[in-house]
Design a protein around this motif. Structure first.
Motif, PDB file in Angstrom:
ATOM      1  N   GLU A 393       0.859  -1.192   0.000  1.00 34.95           N
ATOM      2  CA  GLU A 393       0.000   0.000   0.000  1.00 34.95           C
ATOM      3  C   GLU A 393       0.892   1.237   0.000  1.00 34.95           C
ATOM      4  O   GLU A 393       1.880   1.281   0.735  1.00 34.95           O
ATOM      5  N   ALA A 394       0.553   2.204  -0.814  1.00 32.33           N
ATOM      6  CA  ALA A 394       1.332   3.440  -0.874  1.00 32.33           C
ATOM      7  C   ALA A 394       0.394   4.617  -0.992  1.00 32.33           C
ATOM      8  O   ALA A 394      -0.661   4.538  -1.631  1.00 32.33           O
ATOM      9  N   SER A 395       0.773   5.726  -0.365  1.00 33.93           N
ATOM     10  CA  SER A 395      -0.067   6.916  -0.384  1.00 33.93           C
ATOM     11  C   SER A 395       0.807   8.156  -0.346  1.00 33.93           C
ATOM     12  O   SER A 395       1.898   8.144   0.237  1.00 33.93           O
ATOM     13  N   ALA A 396       0.332   9.219  -0.972  1.00 36.14           N
ATOM     14  CA  ALA A 396       1.075  10.482  -0.987  1.00 36.14           C
ATOM     15  C   ALA A 396       0.100  11.648  -0.965  1.00 36.14           C
ATOM     16  O   ALA A 396      -1.006  11.565  -1.507  1.00 36.14           O
ATOM     17  N   GLN A 397       0.523  12.726  -0.311  1.00 28.63           N
ATOM     18  CA  GLN A 397      -0.240  13.974  -0.285  1.00 28.63           C
ATOM     19  C   GLN A 397       0.705  15.109  -0.671  1.00 28.63           C
ATOM     20  O   GLN A 397       1.762  15.267  -0.058  1.00 28.63           O
ATOM     21  N   ILE A 398       0.304  15.866  -1.677  1.00 31.24           N
ATOM     22  CA  ILE A 398       1.159  16.912  -2.233  1.00 31.24           C
ATOM     23  C   ILE A 398       0.404  18.240  -2.191  1.00 31.24           C
ATOM     24  O   ILE A 398      -0.753  18.302  -2.590  1.00 31.24           O
ATOM     25  N   ARG A 399       1.080  19.274  -1.702  1.00 34.60           N
ATOM     26  CA  ARG A 399       0.522  20.626  -1.699  1.00 34.60           C
ATOM     27  C   ARG A 399       1.474  21.544  -2.480  1.00 34.60           C
ATOM     28  O   ARG A 399       2.323  22.210  -1.882  1.00 34.60           O
ATOM     29  N   PRO A 400       1.338  21.590  -3.813  1.00 32.84           N
ATOM     30  CA  PRO A 400       2.244  22.432  -4.590  1.00 32.84           C
ATOM     31  C   PRO A 400       2.034  23.925  -4.350  1.00 32.84           C
ATOM     32  O   PRO A 400       2.927  24.730  -4.602  1.00 32.84           O
ATOM     33  N   SER A 401       0.834  24.313  -3.866  1.00 34.59           N
ATOM     34  CA  SER A 401       0.559  25.701  -3.520  1.00 34.59           C
ATOM     35  C   SER A 401      -0.496  25.726  -2.425  1.00 34.59           C
ATOM     36  O   SER A 401      -1.059  24.689  -2.063  1.00 34.59           O
ATOM     37  N   VAL A 404      -3.946  24.388  -3.749  1.00 35.59           N
ATOM     38  CA  VAL A 404      -4.051  23.099  -4.439  1.00 35.59           C
ATOM     39  C   VAL A 404      -3.563  21.977  -3.527  1.00 35.59           C
ATOM     40  O   VAL A 404      -2.528  22.107  -2.865  1.00 35.59           O
ATOM     41  N   MET A 405      -4.321  20.870  -3.506  1.00 37.44           N
ATOM     42  CA  MET A 405      -3.895  19.675  -2.793  1.00 37.44           C
ATOM     43  C   MET A 405      -4.133  18.457  -3.682  1.00 37.44           C
ATOM     44  O   MET A 405      -5.214  18.289  -4.258  1.00 37.44           O
ATOM     45  N   ILE A 406      -3.119  17.613  -3.801  1.00 35.07           N
ATOM     46  CA  ILE A 406      -3.190  16.400  -4.609  1.00 35.07           C
ATOM     47  C   ILE A 406      -2.980  15.198  -3.696  1.00 35.07           C
ATOM     48  O   ILE A 406      -2.039  15.177  -2.896  1.00 35.07           O
ATOM     49  N   THR A 407      -3.856  14.208  -3.791  1.00 37.30           N
ATOM     50  CA  THR A 407      -3.702  12.984  -3.026  1.00 37.30           C
ATOM     51  C   THR A 407      -3.714  11.797  -3.983  1.00 37.30           C
ATOM     52  O   THR A 407      -4.402  11.817  -5.006  1.00 37.30           O
ATOM     53  N   ALA A 408      -2.975  10.766  -3.648  1.00 36.61           N
ATOM     54  CA  ALA A 408      -2.932   9.563  -4.471  1.00 36.61           C
ATOM     55  C   ALA A 408      -2.657   8.364  -3.585  1.00 36.61           C
ATOM     56  O   ALA A 408      -1.889   8.448  -2.628  1.00 36.61           O
ATOM     57  N   ILE A 431      -7.587  15.755  -7.069  1.00 36.19           N
ATOM     58  CA  ILE A 431      -6.995  17.086  -7.149  1.00 36.19           C
ATOM     59  C   ILE A 431      -8.032  18.075  -6.637  1.00 36.19           C
ATOM     60  O   ILE A 431      -9.151  18.129  -7.152  1.00 36.19           O
ATOM     61  N   GLN A 432      -7.655  18.827  -5.620  1.00 35.56           N
ATOM     62  CA  GLN A 432      -8.575  19.794  -5.016  1.00 35.56           C
ATOM     63  C   GLN A 432      -8.000  21.197  -5.175  1.00 35.56           C
ATOM     64  O   GLN A 432      -6.819  21.433  -4.877  1.00 35.56           O
ATOM     65  N   TRP A 433      -8.844  22.113  -5.644  1.00 37.18           N
ATOM     66  CA  TRP A 433      -8.441  23.504  -5.825  1.00 37.18           C
ATOM     67  C   TRP A 433      -9.445  24.404  -5.113  1.00 37.18           C
ATOM     68  O   TRP A 433     -10.653  24.235  -5.249  1.00 37.18           O
ATOM     69  N   GLN A 434      -8.932  25.330  -4.315  1.00 40.15           N
ATOM     70  CA  GLN A 434      -9.787  26.230  -3.553  1.00 40.15           C
ATOM     71  C   GLN A 434      -9.330  27.659  -3.754  1.00 40.15           C
ATOM     72  O   GLN A 434      -8.134  27.970  -3.662  1.00 40.15           O
ATOM     73  N   LYS A 435     -10.284  28.513  -4.045  1.00 36.82           N
ATOM     74  CA  LYS A 435     -10.022  29.935  -4.223  1.00 36.82           C
ATOM     75  C   LYS A 435     -11.137  30.720  -3.578  1.00 36.82           C
ATOM     76  O   LYS A 435     -12.285  30.705  -4.053  1.00 36.82           O
ATOM     77  N   GLY A 436     -10.834  31.377  -2.488  1.00 37.06           N
ATOM     78  CA  GLY A 436     -11.861  32.157  -1.803  1.00 37.06           C
ATOM     79  C   GLY A 436     -12.982  31.268  -1.303  1.00 37.06           C
ATOM     80  O   GLY A 436     -12.769  30.319  -0.545  1.00 37.06           O
ATOM     81  N   LYS A 437     -14.190  31.511  -1.774  1.00 37.78           N
ATOM     82  CA  LYS A 437     -15.370  30.775  -1.333  1.00 37.78           C
ATOM     83  C   LYS A 437     -15.711  29.602  -2.232  1.00 37.78           C
ATOM     84  O   LYS A 437     -16.718  28.919  -2.012  1.00 37.78           O
ATOM     85  N   PHE A 438     -14.874  29.339  -3.255  1.00 34.64           N
ATOM     86  CA  PHE A 438     -15.166  28.267  -4.206  1.00 34.64           C
ATOM     87  C   PHE A 438     -14.169  27.122  -4.046  1.00 34.64           C
ATOM     88  O   PHE A 438     -12.961  27.340  -3.885  1.00 34.64           O
TER      89      PHE A 438
END
Length: 513
Positions: A393-401, A404-408, A431-438
């Motif tokens: 089992e392998a898992s990773a969480q990446i926050r390039p900014s 933005v949050m990427i999980t795999a 892939i999750q992207w958040q800007k303000g209220k969206f």
């Protein structure tokens, strides 16, 4: 019908190898031994924790492959009410009303909801109303108490496989329960005591009728014996059983009950700044099988501030259910518990603040598995199964900014006796992207081939599906959401003969006041 859960290839059919625990108490149908997923509302959950691998030291039987622990939320200061409502394809609707209040020394909370759908095929209707109520308060400086009651009911229809459609095939289930909790916290110790019970009535279209119940008590206390040594002490006792019959076939399966109890302890020792060792032991006693020792051990070594390795072993077990012992398809009161020994090693790394990753290799040996031999009507249940499961089992969480949050996550399973419907490999990512209220999230899941049945003569094909979900928060009170499932309109099956829905959508709102 697709609510089964498996962890590392262990789960069973019915789903008796993974235990669901809600606020410290086990939740399962007492005759069949499996959880009832339609009755677990997660909208009011504060957290959901999944143990991968045996959790039998802490929870005993049915936690052979792992445990899903759900902790309910409690209201924050003041009075609050939240209404969530949504509508989607095939008149699929989910509605939830949550109301609660937190005072200086007391609280109460009420949750009620209704879910339903007409289904994407004829005769696949589903509807489910349910409600929970909880209240509690401080008994003094160190003790608190709370009480929770719940009841739910659902009607679900089975449309049958597409090659042989069914009409009028249904199940109607009503289940309720309660929990009385006492929690304490001192400077060097904290713990709890739980008194709980649950019951259910099941009506199946083929004439099956049953009533079942569980009554139990559980207590655990954590003591800080030394700044580097923490020890848990606990015990539990359960009585479970019920009665079943088939009114169409004039069969009476009788009224059956079983008892079990256990004492357990766990310890955590920090041997310096780099080595952490944990261990546990449970002695479990059952009214049919006598005593069973259950150990576990794990050690974690910190290689560097952001790198660590760990390894350990644990034992798991599952007692035969009342269904297997006394009901059907071929009851055998001489069945013995299933056994499992699990060994695993994990490496955890955080090479940068924006990247966290881990990988686990496990090796699990199953013995005394209960399997069905022969062909209908000459069937037999025997402790004749065994399997060796190995996997990664392998898992990773990446926050390039910041936005933005990427999980795999990826899992690979190799088994000498792979169970039906269990994939040999699976991938999840988002892939999750958040800007303000969206907020927008694109998630994907890819599943490998699986055996379609226990006969292992046919396989279900691999598939990949995507889901797109969007949330817009207008202000502190109003938000709206929309999602599209099976975004690429893939044709796939989770159960043989039951095509999963094509592209479908849902939208709704949440109002807080």
């Amino acid at each position: 019908g697709t609510g089964a859960v498996s962890v590392r290839g262990i789960g069973g059919a019915p789903n008796t190898g993974i235990l669901v625990v809600i606020d410290g108490r086990p939740e399962y149908q007492a005759l069949m031994g499996h959880p009832v997923p339609d009755m677990y509302t997660l909208s009011d959950a504060a957290s959901v924790r999944i143990t991968q691998g045996p959790a039998s030291v802490l929870y005993g039987s049915n936690a052979m492959g792992g445990a899903i622990e759900i902790r309910p939320a409690r209201p924050e200061a003041g009075v609050s009410t939240r209404l969530t409502s949504s509508m989607g394809s095939w008149w699929t609707t989910q509605n939830r009303l949550q109301h609660g209040a937190k005072f200086d020394r007391a609280f109460y909370t009420f949750n009620a909801g209704y879910s339903g759908t007409s289904g994407e095929r004829p005769s696949s209707d589903f509807r489910n109303p349910d409600a929970t109520f909880a209240a509690g308060g401080d008994l003094g400086e160190h003790w608190k108490t709370s009480w929770q009651g719940r009841y739910g009911w659902f009607h679900v229809e089975d449309p049958g496989p597409v090659t042989a459609p069914l009409a009028g095939s249904y199940a109607r289930v009503g289940r309720g329960g309660y929990g009385l909790n006492f929690d304490n916290a001192y400077s060097r110790s904290h713990g709890y005591a739980r008194l709980y019970g649950s019951w259910g009535r099941h009506f199946i279209a083929d004439g099956f009728r049953s009533t079942d119940s569980i009554q139990g008590a559980r207590a655990m206390q954590t003591v800080l014996l030394h700044p580097s040594l923490t020890v848990d002490f606990g015990g539990e006792a359960n009585f479970y059983g019920g009665a079943a019959r088939n009114v169409r076939q004039a069969l009476n399966y009788g009224d059956h009950g079983l008892k079990e109890g256990a004492g357990f302890t766990r310890a955590q020792w920090s041997a310096g700044t780099r080595l952490l060792m944990t261990g546990g032991f449970r002695y479990h006693r059952h009214s049919l099988y006598g005593g069973l020792p259950v150990p576990e051990f794990n050690a974690t070594f910190r290689l560097a501030p952001r790198y660590s390795i760990s390894g350990g072993f644990s034992r798991g077990f599952r007692n035969p259910t009342i269904r297997e012992l006394y009901l059907f398809p071929a009851p055998n009161p001489l069945l013995k518990p299933e056994r499992l020994w699990n060994y695993q090693g994990t490496i955890h790394a955080q090479p940068a603040a924006w990247l966290t990753a881990w990988a686990t290799y496990y090796y699990a040996g199953l013995s005394n598995q209960i399997i069905t031999l022969g062909r209908f009507p000459n069937l037999q249940l025997r402790n004749a199964g065994a399997a060796l499961n190995r996997g990664v089992e392998a898992s990773a969480q990446i926050r390039p900014s910041r936005n933005v949050m990427i999980t795999a996550g990826y899992a690979y399973l190799r088994s000498t006796n792979l169970a039906p419907l269990i994939p040999a490999n699976k991938f999840n990512g988002s892939i999750q992207w958040q800007k303000g209220k969206f907020n927008t999230t694109l998630s994907a899941m890819a599943v490998g081939e699986r055996w379609a049945s226990a006969a292992k003569t046919q396989k279900l094909g691999r598939y990949a599906v995507m889901t797109w979900q969007n949330t817009l928060r207008f202000n502190s009170r109003w938000s709206a959401f929309a999602l599209v499932d099976n975004l690429l309109n893939r044709d796939y099956q989770v159960l043989p003969g039951y095509p999963m829905p094509a592209t479908n959508a849902m939208g709704g709102f949440t109002l807080t006041f």
